[in-house]
Enzyme design. Structure first.
Site, PDB file in Angstrom:
ATOM      1  CE  LYS A   1      31.836  43.931  51.774  1.00 55.29           C
ATOM      2  NZ  LYS A   1      30.552  43.384  51.316  1.00 55.29           N
TER       3      LYS A   1
HETATM    4  O1  G3P Z   1      27.408  45.841  51.327  1.00 56.47           O
HETATM    5  C1  G3P Z   1      26.903  45.430  52.580  1.00 56.47           C
HETATM    6  C2  G3P Z   1      25.479  45.065  52.439  1.00 56.47           C
HETATM    7  O2  G3P Z   1      25.357  43.870  51.722  1.00 56.47           O
HETATM    8  C3  G3P Z   1      24.729  44.968  53.704  1.00 56.47           C
HETATM    9  O3  G3P Z   1      23.415  45.261  53.383  1.00 56.47           O
HETATM   10  O4  G3P Z   1      21.009  45.280  53.627  1.00 56.47           O
HETATM   11  O5  G3P Z   1      22.368  43.509  54.769  1.00 56.47           O
HETATM   12  O6  G3P Z   1      22.428  45.833  55.594  1.00 56.47           O
HETATM   13  P1  G3P Z   1      22.241  44.948  54.408  1.00 56.47           P
END
Ligand code: G3P
Length: 220
Positions: A86
Protein backbone atom coordinates in the site's frame (compact mmCIF):
# COMPACT_ATOMS: atom_id res chain seq x y z
CA UNK A 1 -18.67 -6.69 -5.09
CA UNK A 2 -15.83 -8.19 -3.08
CA UNK A 3 -15.59 -7.50 0.65
CA UNK A 4 -12.26 -6.75 2.30
CA UNK A 5 -11.83 -6.13 6.02
CA UNK A 6 -10.11 -2.90 7.00
CA UNK A 7 -8.49 -4.14 10.18
CA UNK A 8 -5.40 -5.68 11.72
CA UNK A 9 -7.35 -7.61 14.39
CA UNK A 10 -6.82 -11.34 13.86
CA UNK A 11 -10.08 -12.43 15.55
CA UNK A 12 -12.12 -10.19 13.23
CA UNK A 13 -10.31 -11.55 10.17
CA UNK A 14 -10.82 -15.17 11.26
CA UNK A 15 -14.52 -14.54 11.94
CA UNK A 16 -15.19 -12.88 8.55
CA UNK A 17 -13.19 -15.61 6.78
CA UNK A 18 -15.36 -18.24 8.50
CA UNK A 19 -18.46 -16.60 6.98
CA UNK A 20 -17.03 -17.24 3.51
CA UNK A 21 -17.29 -13.58 2.52
CA UNK A 22 -13.73 -12.37 2.98
CA UNK A 23 -11.83 -11.62 -0.23
CA UNK A 24 -9.01 -9.55 1.22
CA UNK A 25 -7.72 -7.34 4.04
CA UNK A 26 -6.35 -3.81 4.16
CA UNK A 27 -4.24 -2.53 7.01
CA UNK A 28 -2.50 0.71 7.84
CA UNK A 29 -0.29 1.93 10.71
CA UNK A 30 -3.32 3.30 12.61
CA UNK A 31 -5.15 -0.03 12.41
CA UNK A 32 -2.01 -1.93 13.42
CA UNK A 33 -1.54 0.34 16.45
CA UNK A 34 -5.23 -0.18 17.37
CA UNK A 35 -4.64 -3.96 17.22
CA UNK A 36 -1.86 -3.58 19.82
CA UNK A 37 0.92 -3.89 17.25
CA UNK A 38 4.62 -3.35 17.90
CA UNK A 39 7.38 -2.57 15.41
CA UNK A 40 9.17 -5.84 16.20
CA UNK A 41 6.03 -7.87 15.51
CA UNK A 42 4.94 -6.06 12.34
CA UNK A 43 6.08 -8.55 9.69
CA UNK A 44 5.00 -11.61 11.72
CA UNK A 45 1.56 -10.07 12.21
CA UNK A 46 1.16 -9.42 8.48
CA UNK A 47 2.30 -12.99 7.78
CA UNK A 48 -0.41 -14.35 10.13
CA UNK A 49 -3.03 -12.29 8.28
CA UNK A 50 -1.72 -13.44 4.88
CA UNK A 51 -1.97 -17.08 6.02
CA UNK A 52 -5.62 -16.66 7.06
CA UNK A 53 -6.84 -14.69 4.06
CA UNK A 54 -7.37 -16.27 0.66
CA UNK A 55 -6.84 -12.99 -1.21
CA UNK A 56 -4.78 -9.81 -1.22
CA UNK A 57 -3.59 -8.32 2.07
CA UNK A 58 -2.43 -4.70 1.93
CA UNK A 59 0.48 -3.65 4.13
CA UNK A 60 1.36 0.03 4.11
CA UNK A 61 4.73 1.65 3.51
CA UNK A 62 5.65 4.70 5.61
CA UNK A 63 8.60 6.11 3.64
CA UNK A 64 8.23 9.45 1.88
CA UNK A 65 10.97 9.07 -0.69
CA UNK A 66 10.78 6.69 -3.68
CA UNK A 67 13.84 4.53 -2.91
CA UNK A 68 12.67 4.10 0.66
CA UNK A 69 9.14 3.17 -0.43
CA UNK A 70 10.52 0.63 -2.93
CA UNK A 71 12.80 -0.89 -0.28
CA UNK A 72 9.94 -1.17 2.22
CA UNK A 73 7.65 -2.50 -0.51
CA UNK A 74 10.12 -5.24 -1.45
CA UNK A 75 10.47 -6.23 2.21
CA UNK A 76 6.70 -6.36 2.63
CA UNK A 77 6.15 -8.30 -0.60
CA UNK A 78 8.65 -10.94 0.59
CA UNK A 79 6.36 -11.74 3.55
CA UNK A 80 3.83 -13.69 1.46
CA UNK A 81 2.70 -14.07 -2.17
CA UNK A 82 -0.66 -12.40 -1.38
CA UNK A 83 0.90 -9.31 0.24
CA UNK A 84 0.03 -6.14 -1.68
CA UNK A 85 2.06 -3.01 -1.01
CA UNK A 86 0.00 0.00 0.00
CA UNK A 87 1.54 3.26 -1.18
CA UNK A 88 0.20 6.81 -0.61
CA UNK A 89 -0.86 8.89 -3.61
CA UNK A 90 1.93 11.43 -4.09
CA UNK A 91 4.66 11.99 -6.70
CA UNK A 92 7.21 9.81 -4.87
CA UNK A 93 4.48 7.19 -4.44
CA UNK A 94 3.80 7.14 -8.19
CA UNK A 95 7.51 6.69 -8.92
CA UNK A 96 7.76 3.87 -6.38
CA UNK A 97 4.63 2.23 -7.82
CA UNK A 98 6.15 2.24 -11.31
CA UNK A 99 9.27 0.49 -9.98
CA UNK A 100 7.36 -1.99 -7.82
CA UNK A 101 5.12 -2.88 -10.77
CA UNK A 102 8.22 -3.49 -12.92
CA UNK A 103 9.46 -5.85 -10.20
CA UNK A 104 6.15 -7.77 -10.35
CA UNK A 105 4.84 -6.43 -7.03
CA UNK A 106 1.18 -5.39 -6.76
CA UNK A 107 0.46 -1.92 -5.36
CA UNK A 108 -2.68 -0.57 -3.70
CA UNK A 109 -2.54 3.21 -4.08
CA UNK A 110 -4.13 4.71 -1.00
CA UNK A 111 -5.19 8.14 0.26
CA UNK A 112 -6.71 8.73 -3.15
CA UNK A 113 -9.41 11.42 -3.25
CA UNK A 114 -9.75 12.78 -6.78
CA UNK A 115 -10.28 11.59 -10.34
CA UNK A 116 -6.89 12.96 -11.37
CA UNK A 117 -5.13 11.08 -8.56
CA UNK A 118 -6.93 7.85 -9.51
CA UNK A 119 -6.03 8.21 -13.20
CA UNK A 120 -2.38 8.81 -12.36
CA UNK A 121 -2.32 5.93 -9.86
CA UNK A 122 -3.70 3.52 -12.46
CA UNK A 123 -1.35 4.82 -15.14
CA UNK A 124 1.71 4.44 -12.91
CA UNK A 125 0.93 0.75 -12.52
CA UNK A 126 -1.22 0.46 -9.38
CA UNK A 127 -3.19 -2.82 -9.32
CA UNK A 128 -5.68 -1.33 -6.85
CA UNK A 129 -6.82 2.28 -6.41
CA UNK A 130 -8.42 3.23 -3.09
CA UNK A 131 -10.69 6.29 -3.14
CA UNK A 132 -11.57 7.44 0.39
CA UNK A 133 -15.24 8.12 1.12
CA UNK A 134 -15.74 8.94 4.80
CA UNK A 135 -13.06 11.59 4.99
CA UNK A 136 -14.91 13.58 2.30
CA UNK A 137 -18.10 13.29 4.34
CA UNK A 138 -16.12 14.55 7.36
CA UNK A 139 -15.48 17.83 5.54
CA UNK A 140 -19.09 18.08 4.31
CA UNK A 141 -18.33 16.84 0.80
CA UNK A 142 -20.17 13.98 -0.90
CA UNK A 143 -17.79 11.02 -0.66
CA UNK A 144 -19.99 8.71 -2.71
CA UNK A 145 -20.26 11.36 -5.45
CA UNK A 146 -16.47 11.52 -5.67
CA UNK A 147 -16.30 7.71 -5.78
CA UNK A 148 -18.75 7.67 -8.71
CA UNK A 149 -16.58 10.18 -10.58
CA UNK A 150 -13.48 8.00 -10.07
CA UNK A 151 -15.20 4.79 -11.21
CA UNK A 152 -16.59 6.47 -14.32
CA UNK A 153 -13.26 8.05 -15.29
CA UNK A 154 -11.26 4.84 -14.81
CA UNK A 155 -13.78 2.85 -16.84
CA UNK A 156 -13.04 5.04 -19.88
CA UNK A 157 -9.50 3.64 -20.29
CA UNK A 158 -7.49 0.45 -20.65
CA UNK A 159 -4.38 0.81 -18.52
CA UNK A 160 -2.75 -2.32 -19.92
CA UNK A 161 -3.11 -4.13 -16.60
CA UNK A 162 -6.08 -4.89 -14.32
CA UNK A 163 -7.10 -2.02 -12.03
CA UNK A 164 -9.68 -2.55 -9.29
CA UNK A 165 -11.33 0.18 -7.23
CA UNK A 166 -11.30 -0.40 -3.48
CA UNK A 167 -13.88 1.78 -1.74
CA UNK A 168 -12.04 2.88 1.40
CA UNK A 169 -12.67 5.00 4.49
CA UNK A 170 -16.04 3.28 4.80
CA UNK A 171 -17.92 4.25 7.95
CA UNK A 172 -21.52 3.15 7.29
CA UNK A 173 -23.36 0.28 5.58
CA UNK A 174 -24.92 2.77 3.15
CA UNK A 175 -21.43 3.60 1.84
CA UNK A 176 -21.11 -0.04 0.77
CA UNK A 177 -24.56 -0.22 -0.82
CA UNK A 178 -24.00 3.03 -2.74
CA UNK A 179 -20.54 1.86 -3.85
CA UNK A 180 -22.02 -1.42 -5.11
CA UNK A 181 -24.67 0.48 -7.07
CA UNK A 182 -21.86 2.49 -8.68
CA UNK A 183 -20.05 -0.73 -9.61
CA UNK A 184 -17.06 -0.43 -7.25
CA UNK A 185 -15.08 -3.68 -7.43
CA UNK A 186 -14.34 -3.89 -3.73
CA UNK A 187 -15.32 -2.31 -0.41
CA UNK A 188 -12.91 -2.49 2.49
CA UNK A 189 -14.88 -2.19 5.70
CA UNK A 190 -14.34 -2.22 9.46
CA UNK A 191 -15.71 -5.39 11.09
CA UNK A 192 -18.46 -3.32 12.79
CA UNK A 193 -19.76 -2.29 9.35
CA UNK A 194 -19.62 -5.86 8.03
CA UNK A 195 -21.75 -7.00 10.98
CA UNK A 196 -24.29 -4.24 10.28
CA UNK A 197 -24.42 -5.30 6.63
CA UNK A 198 -25.62 -8.79 7.52
CA UNK A 199 -28.12 -7.89 10.21
CA UNK A 200 -31.68 -6.65 9.72
CA UNK A 201 -34.41 -6.16 12.36
CA UNK A 202 -36.99 -7.89 10.15
CA UNK A 203 -34.71 -10.95 9.95
CA UNK A 204 -34.40 -10.95 13.77
CA UNK A 205 -38.17 -10.54 14.17
CA UNK A 206 -38.87 -13.30 11.62
CA UNK A 207 -36.47 -15.66 13.37
CA UNK A 208 -38.03 -14.94 16.75
CA UNK A 209 -41.50 -15.74 15.43
CA UNK A 210 -40.33 -18.94 13.65
CA UNK A 211 -38.63 -20.16 16.82
CA UNK A 212 -41.65 -19.43 18.99
CA UNK A 213 -43.97 -21.24 16.54
CA UNK A 214 -41.57 -24.18 16.42
CA UNK A 215 -41.81 -24.44 20.22
CA UNK A 216 -45.62 -24.66 19.78
CA UNK A 217 -45.19 -27.38 17.12
CA UNK A 218 -42.98 -29.37 19.50
CA UNK A 219 -45.52 -29.07 22.31
CA UNK A 220 -48.60 -29.85 20.20
O1 G3P B 1 -8.71 1.96 4.22
C1 G3P B 1 -8.46 3.26 4.70
C2 G3P B 1 -9.21 3.47 5.96
O2 G3P B 1 -8.64 2.71 6.99
C3 G3P B 1 -9.33 4.87 6.38
O3 G3P B 1 -10.51 4.94 7.11
O4 G3P B 1 -12.09 5.82 8.72
O5 G3P B 1 -9.66 6.40 8.91
O6 G3P B 1 -11.02 7.37 7.10
P1 G3P B 1 -10.83 6.21 8.01
Amino acid sequence: MKFFLDTAVIDEIEEAASWGVLSGVTTNPTLYLRAGGTLAGFHDHLKRICDIVDGPVSGETVGLERAEIVREGEELAAIAPNLVVKVPTMPEGLAATKTLKEKGIDVNMTLCFTVSQALLAARSGARYVSPFIGRFDDISEHGIGHLGDVIKALSNYDFGHPVEVITASVRHPYHVVAAAELGADIATVPFSVLEKLVRHPLTDRGLESFLSDWEKVKNA
